[in-house]
Scaffold this active site. Structure first.
Site, mmCIF file in Angstrom:
data_model
loop_
_atom_site.group_PDB
_atom_site.id
_atom_site.type_symbol
_atom_site.label_atom_id
_atom_site.label_comp_id
_atom_site.label_asym_id
_atom_site.label_seq_id
_atom_site.Cartn_x
_atom_site.Cartn_y
_atom_site.Cartn_z
ATOM 1 N N GLU A 183 -62.898 -1.658 -130.846
ATOM 2 C CA GLU A 183 -61.772 -2.560 -131.110
ATOM 3 C C GLU A 183 -62.216 -3.955 -131.560
ATOM 4 O O GLU A 183 -61.550 -4.951 -131.275
ATOM 5 C CB GLU A 183 -60.887 -2.675 -129.855
ATOM 6 C CG GLU A 183 -60.232 -1.359 -129.460
ATOM 7 C CD GLU A 183 -59.288 -1.493 -128.279
ATOM 8 O OE1 GLU A 183 -58.242 -0.836 -128.295
ATOM 9 O OE2 GLU A 183 -59.605 -2.260 -127.352
ATOM 10 N N GLU A 255 -56.760 6.231 -129.261
ATOM 11 C CA GLU A 255 -56.140 5.836 -127.986
ATOM 12 C C GLU A 255 -54.624 5.848 -128.122
ATOM 13 O O GLU A 255 -54.030 4.921 -128.675
ATOM 14 C CB GLU A 255 -56.603 4.447 -127.531
ATOM 15 C CG GLU A 255 -58.062 4.392 -127.117
ATOM 16 C CD GLU A 255 -58.430 3.062 -126.453
ATOM 17 O OE1 GLU A 255 -57.506 2.301 -126.071
ATOM 18 O OE2 GLU A 255 -59.629 2.790 -126.338
#
Length: 1413
Positions: A183, A255
């Site tokens: 991320e 995710e």
């Protein structure tokens, strides 16, 4: 309605996944999908983090994931767990990564390995070891050589270990993808590092690719991911519209957040399964080919691994498998069905050409063309408020708003994301504790050597995160003794301050973002030592430069602010010590037994270690330890850390609303647990436990808690979010205990005993209670049924008011009425009425409720007329709420209930007698009612005839008039029957009426209280009682309480503090004011009564207390405060605890949270977080003043006059038991509020000065629908004046003791003992019938004819007025037949002695009232 003209052709291709890892697998990808052994695949994955569970749990978690339709397991790698100190590695226990991956392989599943090594994951410091910060020149997560060297060492280590174990797919292992970084391109993080950011991304890709792992690498949330890295998507939604930055990369959702993490002080977040399923279906509908649930099993943040800061120990995440590994329904099951439907379309989704039809109002129909002729499709309703019906190919499909339907064969809808299926699917005794104090000061050890520098250091770079705790100690010399403000600016999470060894205060940050600590402290002349203990609650784990966010008292400043000078201590010599003494000595391990103390266990004591032993609960269900009552600290079982606990950090009271799955989701959308502990239950993995031998639980309590409230429990699947519903193991133990006791006495009918039915649970399906518990409610009902049935009692079980009672449970009915129309949910169950309420309970401050016997009889007859077979009166005898047993709150001590037998056991007429006649008439029809064929004749105007016919016997009949206003005459079988309105006639032979519910023939008895007088008998007591008295102590230094007093800096909830040992809880604090001033003392309380004292004086004696019928109010009084220190003492009292409703057990009482404020002219002081000292109960309760103890401390009138109207006063008198056998009562009119005891037996709370309102008592009409407010008496009278003294409490021919505690002020000289007997009897009879009178079953005599007349008199029995025809002849006949006799019978006929024989037009009904003596 929408129509589609073109046919959506779908090819159903059966496929199965059978993984064989004995051979190597080729892994590649194209722009559409992952390619495994040359075949494009649709992959469904779920995250399980190996350190958040135990190796013993892994196989079960993985198998449940596979059964849920997953084919892949994903996990992060946790650097700081594997390398806690530089080049010192840990791959054991729950950090055994290789073992975890082999378990995935053994299950025949694929794996995704997210090496990172930065992970975020709400893990401490984002998974990075804090020791990195001490490397010279390092900058984390940017193009920085020291950082990149360390990252490459760790990444290479992991890759080499995995290669050595041959776990990459190309080696025959399960791993098909690996991840580098995490991320980094999200939320502007990369941009924050400037030019170093993109260079670092390129370096990561090159380094990863150089490791030659044979499977692709991914970089999630990285839009500039260099080829061949695959950029992937994370989030709740939006991944359907995601496009990778490289055309050769497939669309992957790494995710999909199934819920959210939870913070200390926050409610429980939930994500509805309908919303998740909608987003998953949209993703695959939009050419997505690999989706991973984050999390599929969240687990537990054991030890100090939770990040945040302020992430709780539980990482449940509302995932399909809950924290303990149990299946969470319906989430697991609904997603399983989604996965199966998607797998039916795998070939088309992976290879098909896509066409989409966009209809209006958010409807979309994408189709997948496969092999040039066959197509598969979805129907999607993107509208978040409107449902839709879609019509194509002659079929209609209903789509709820915000949902997707899947049609693999273009005809049958096999799945819709919003159409949720039905939900699927001995503990330790009292703990014995030891304790020891945490060593403070110079005697305490720390990790490493302590050291001194002239600055305030940042905490994590000082401790290297080997402990949550860091001591900052310095000394300062002052020229005179003075009170100064110690001011500490801290970026830590909690802070304790000590001056000269004495703790002066504690404070924490609500959100973990730092705060300013300020406390007054007295400094002595000369040298003074200041010790500050800074504590962290998890380190920050996300954001640009998150690693540089300071914690602790980094730079301060720390100041002493005096009246004329301010000292800045920031650059003093500060000595540092890392960790707690108990941590360093590892006292959570077995050993050093001699230091543990037993005996009295201190509660609410900060810096205390507690230890106990327990046996592992039986069975295989997950185990939790309930730490409600503890403050903040850490827990260990057999040396294994369960994590941090903080149960007294409650979630905010607001923010929990109903949940709508439709529309954009956020973690704040669907929350529960407002106003409750952030985390109460803590997971104890069974692998931590030793079976058959003692286990050790060790707690470190930092702020003060009560270990005596700690308990172990097991969980089943009865969870709603993080909270167990109705802890069933406790329930099972109690139920089993009762059943075993009854079996032991041979009392079940199958043993020859009387018990024919047993009940489990009670009214759980009533008034929406079950629905409040969500999916856990029905599961709990099923568990109750299974548990009860397993006890093998040999008789049926019932569940009253339980419409979903599982077979063989019998669902039954409760209520005033309506049970005639009740139908059990199981055809094999009889119609049973478990509670026919004969009256109603009474509240303090309310009139007396009554239910007329005509109305009761009417409903009973209708029930049996409608095939009812078992009816129970609730209550037949109500009795007395002795002691403190009355609930409510605010229920009176009497539980008379207007029952057929009154509170004292006397027969209540006419209720008892009229129902007796009803029962006899029904029993005459028993065979017909139980076996007969039923025929009903519905006539006009509410009339009905019901006939029961049994072969070989005469029929039995009911005639009912359900009209509530009109009488009726019914012709039937050649006879005519008069039925008053709202009545039922019973004809056992369908000919003679033997009973009508409205025709009451039984006499009415009026009970009287007979005062005791002097001189009638030497055995009778004196009218006037000789009193003694003593005051109740309330000063903290002399008054006792139950247990030790304790201090915390918050306002506690009352019942969880007192554990209901007493109605009373003292809250004590002090406040400094600079000058004498009048303030308003304002107290917001959910208690029932509040008394307030300032500087030992009850505020405004007549108005210094306040009460509320509804259990909450704001107390406000003006009071003069003196300059300097003032003591505030608040006494909160309960009057019974709540006993009904969903979550009734969680309704707060007491000054829970307050606020408590002092409101002055120019300033307002909020005292809610001051140090409050607590004491449970009254001094007299603890010292048992109510027992017969000859104590010289009682004052008699000979020395000190007996005070009246004095609050907080104990009174005692002796008396002789009244002769005879009539019930005894004590008349407490004149007393205020309190509790009474006779010979040490509590006869209950009293409150006679609480009167009912003057309005609301009207004449009672039995006809029509009944409610408790319909027929009331006693308006304007005391709620309860007389209190039952059972004769078994009394001693004959010996002195008896009466003890009263008077809370608000009363006059004991009006107290008297009386007996209860029948005083007046009334009866009636019509011409041709016989009038019968009896005084108390023949135990008393008829001494006077008070009234006798034909007609309908005015008034009620005991107070009849003129309204009929009376004459001397009538009285003469009655006097001759009845006067002076115990009972009499007179046949009423017109020629009988001139009984008003001349009144031809008057009704021939004689009404008589007599006095009994």
């Amino acid at each position: 309605m929408k129509s589609i003209s073109k046919c959506c052709l779908l090819l159903l291709i059966a496929s199965s996944l059978c993984l064989d890892f004995s051979l190597s697998t080729t892994i590649s990808h194209d722009g559409r999908a992952m390619v495994i052994d040359g075949e494009r695949r649709i992959l469904i994955s779920g995250s399980i983090h190996y350190p958040r569970s135990t190796p013993e749990m892994w196989p079960d978690l993985i198998q449940k994931s596979k059964e849920g339709g997953l084919d892949t397991i994903e996990t992060y790698v946790f650097w700081n767990g594997h390398e806690p100190m530089r080049r010192q590695y840990n791959f054991e226990g729950n950090y055994d990564l290789i073992r975890f991956l082999k378990e995935v392989q053994n299950a025949g599943m694929y794996a995704i390995l997210r090496i990172g090594p930065y992970v975020c994951a709400e893990w401490n410091y984002g998974g990075l070891p804090v020791w990195l910060r001490n490397i010279t020149g390092i900058e984390l997560r940017t193009d920085n050589r020291p950082w990149e060297n360390e990252m490459q060492v760790l990444t290479t280590l992991i890759v080499d270990m995995v290669k050595e174990a041959r776990l990459f797919a190309t080696q025959g292992g399960p791993i098909i993808l690996a991840q580098i970084e995490n991320e980094y391109g999200n939320g502007g993080i990369e941009e924050a590092y400037g030019a170093g950011g993109p260079r670092y991304v390129d370096w990561c890709a090159e380094m990863a690719e150089s490791l030659d792992i044979g499977v692709p690498w991914i970089m999630c949330q990285q839009p500039d991911a260099p080829s061949p890295m695959i950029n992937t998507c994370n989030g709740f939604a939006g991944c359907d519209a995601f496009t990778p930055n490289n055309k050769s990369s497939p669309k992957i959702w790494t995710e999909n957040w199934t819920g959210w993490f939870k913070n200390w002080g926050s409610p429980d977040p939930h994500r509805p399964v309908k919303e998740i399923a909608n987003e998953v279906a949209r993703f695959f509908q939009s050419k997505g080919t690999l989706q991973n649930y984050y999390m599929y099993h969240g687990g537990t943040n054991f030890g100090r691994t939770s990040g945040g800061p302020y992430i709780v120990t539980s990482y449940d995440y509302d995932a399909p498998l809950d924290e303990y590994g149990s299946i969470r329904q319906p989430k697991w099951g609904h997603l399983k069905e989604l996965h199966a439907s998607i797998k039916m379309m795998e070939k088309a989704l992976a290879y098909g050409e896509v066409e989409e039809d966009y209809l209006d109002n958010g409807l979309t129909v994408p189709t997948y063309l496969f092999l040039n002729s066959n197509m598969r499709g979805f129907i999607f309703n993107q509208n978040d408020s409107s449902d839709a019906t879609v019509d194509f190919e002659g079929s209609k499909y209903f789509l709820p708003a915000w949902s997707v339907s899947i049609l693999p064969d273009c005809k049958k809808e096999v799945y819709n994301s919003a159409k949720k299926p039905n939900a699927a699917e001995d503990e330790p005794q009292v703990l014995t504790w030891q304790w020891m104090p945490e060593r403070l000061g110079s005697a305490a050890k720390g990790f490493g050597s302590h050291f001194t520098v002239n600055k305030l250091l940042e905490q994590k770079t000082t401790t290297l995160d080997i402990s949550d705790y860091l001591w900052y100690t310095t000394s300062v010399s002052v020229s005179k003794e003075e009170e100064m403000i110690l001011s500490v600016n801290t970026t830590g999470h909690t802070l304790h301050a000590f001056v000269n060894g004495k703790r002066v205060g504690y404070e924490y940050s609500d959100k973990g973002s730092g705060f300013l600590f300020e406390r007054k402290a007295r400094f002595k002349l000369g040298n003074n030592q200041i010790s500050l203990l800074s504590a962290t609650v998890g380190l920050k784990n996300y954001g640009a430069f998150y690693d540089l966010v300071p914690v602790g008292i980094a730079g301060g400043p720390v100041k002493l602010i005096g009246s004329s000078t301010t000292l800045d201590l920031s650059n003093n010599g500060w000595t540092y010590k890392i960790g707690l003494d108990g941590e360093v000595r590892q006292i959570y391990l077995d050993g050093e037994e001699k230091e543990w103390r037993s005996g009295v266990i201190p509660a609410m004591r900060p810096f205390t270690w507690y230890k106990t032993t327990f046996q592992a609960p039986l069975g295989t269900e997950p185990v939790v330890v309930d730490l409600l009552g503890m403050g903040k600290g850490a827990a260990w079982v057999n040396g294994n850390s369960l994590g941090r606990f903080w149960p007294n950090f409650t979630a905010s009271a607001d923010g929990c609303n109903g949940c709508d799955y439709r529309g954009t989701y956020s973690p704040e959308k669907c929350r529960t647990g407002c106003g409750e502990p952030s985390q109460r239950w803590y997971h104890v993995p069974r692998s931590f436990l030793k079976a058959g031998e003692p286990n050790t639980l060790t707690l470190f309590e930092e702020t003060g808690g009560d270990p005596l409230r700690v308990s172990f429990q097991t969980t089943y699947v009865f969870w709603n979010g993080h909270e167990p519903m109705r802890r069933q193991v406790c329930m099972q133990l109690f139920t089993s205990l009762i059943v075993d006791m009854v079996k032991g006495e041979g009392l079940f009918a199958t043993q020859g005993g009387p018990i024919i039915l047993a009940q489990i649970e009670n009214e759980y399906g009533n008034y929406g209670i079950e629905s409040h518990y969500g999916a856990a409610g029905p599961r709990y009902v099923n568990w109750c049924a299974k548990m009860a049935d397993s006890l093998d009692i040999g008789v049926p079980w019932i569940m009253c008011q339980q419409a979903d009672a599982p077979s063989p449970m019998i669902n039954t009915c409760n209520g005033f009425a309506g049970c005639d129309a009740f139908t059990p949910n199981n055809k094999s169950s009889p119609k049973i009425w478990t509670e026919n309420w004969t009256g109603w309970f009474k509240n303090w401050g309310s009139p007396d409720p009554h239910r007329p016997v005509e109305e009761i009889a009417f409903q009973v007859a209708r029930f049996f007329q409608s095939k009812g077979s078992l009816q129970n009166y609730y209550m037949y005898h109500g009795g007395t709420n002795f002691g403190r047993t009355s609930g409510g709150p605010n229920l009176v001590t009497s539980y008379d209930y207007d029952a057929p037998l009154d509170e004292y056991g006397n027969i209540r007429q006419p209720k008892w007698g009229h129902l007796k006649e009803l029962h006899a008439s029904i029993k005459m029809m028993e065979k017909a009612l139980a076996y007969g064929e039923v025929t009903e004749y519905n006539l006009e105007n509410g009339l009905k005839i019901t006939k029961f016919v049994v072969d070989g016997t005469a029929p039995s009949c009911f005639i009912s008039n359900e009209n509530s206003t009109s009488n009726a005459t019914v012709g039937f079988n050649g006879n005519y029957y008069f039925l008053p309105a709202w009545s039922v006639s019973i004809l056992p032979d369908c000919n003679e009426e033997v009973y009508n519910t409205a025709k009451v023939k039984t006499q009415t008895s009026v009970m009287v209280k007979k005062p005791l007088t002097v001189g009638i008998s030497k055995d009778e007591p004196q009218v006037f009682l000789n009193w003694r008295w003593r005051p109740e102590k309330f000063q903290s230094n002399s008054a006792k309480g139950f247990g030790s007093s304790f201090t915390v800096n918050k306002l506690l909830e009352q019942k969880t503090t007192t554990l209901d040992q007493s109605d009373y809880l003292w809250y004590n604090t002090s406040v400094h004011v600079s000058k004498g001033e009048e303030f308003i003392l304002s107290v917001n309380t959910t208690g029932h009564i509040l008394h307030a004292f300032v500087n030992g004086k009850l505020i405004a004696k007549c108005t210094g207390y306040e009460y509320s019928r509804n259990g909450n109010f704001v107390f406000e009084r003006k009071v003069q405060f003196r300059p300097g220190k003032n003591q505030i003492l608040l006494l909160s009292a309960t009057v019974g605890l709540k006993n009904y409703g969903a979550y009734y057990d969680l309704a707060p009482v007491g000054i829970a949270g307050g606020p408590v404020k002092l409101i002055g002219k120019n300033t307002t002081l909020d005292l809610s977080h001051y140090n409050w000292t607590y004491k449970i109960g009254l001094d007299g309760e603890v010292r048992k003043f109510h027992l017969d103890v000859d104590d010289l401390s009682w004052h008699s009138a000979a020395f000190i006059p007996i005070p009246t109207m004095r609050p907080f006063t104990w009174y005692k008198a002796t008396f002789q038991a009244p002769p005879g056998s009539e019930p005894v009562v004590v008349d407490l009119l004149g007393m205020g509020k309190g509790e009474a005891w006779v010979n040490g037996n509590s006869i209950g709370r009293f409150w006679p000065n609480y009167t009912a309102p003057a309005e609301g008592c009207n004449e009672c009409d039995y006809r029509g629908k009944f409610n408790p407010d319909k027929c009331r008496t006693g308006c304007g009278q005391p709620s309860q004046r007389w209190y039952h003294v059972p004769r078994s409490f009394l001693k004959r021919k010996k002195p008896n003791n009466l003890t009263l505690f008077e809370e608000i002020g009363g006059n004991p000289f009006g107290v008297s003992f009386q007996t209860v007997s029948v005083g007046t009897v009334c009866a009636s009879a019509v011409t041709g019938d016989r009038l019968r009178l009896s005084c108390q079953g023949g135990r008393r005599i008829i001494s006077k004819i008070d009234y006798a007349a034909f007609g309908e008199p005015k008034g009620t029995c005991g107070a009849f007025r003129d309204g009929g025809c009376g004459c001397e002849e009538t009285n003469a006949v009655l006097n001759d037949a009845c006067l002076g006799k115990k009972s009499c019978s007179v046949h009423i006929r017109e020629s009988n002695g001139g009984l008003c024989s001349g009144t031809v037009d008057s009704p021939r009904k004689l009404v008589v009232q007599v006095t009994c003596s």
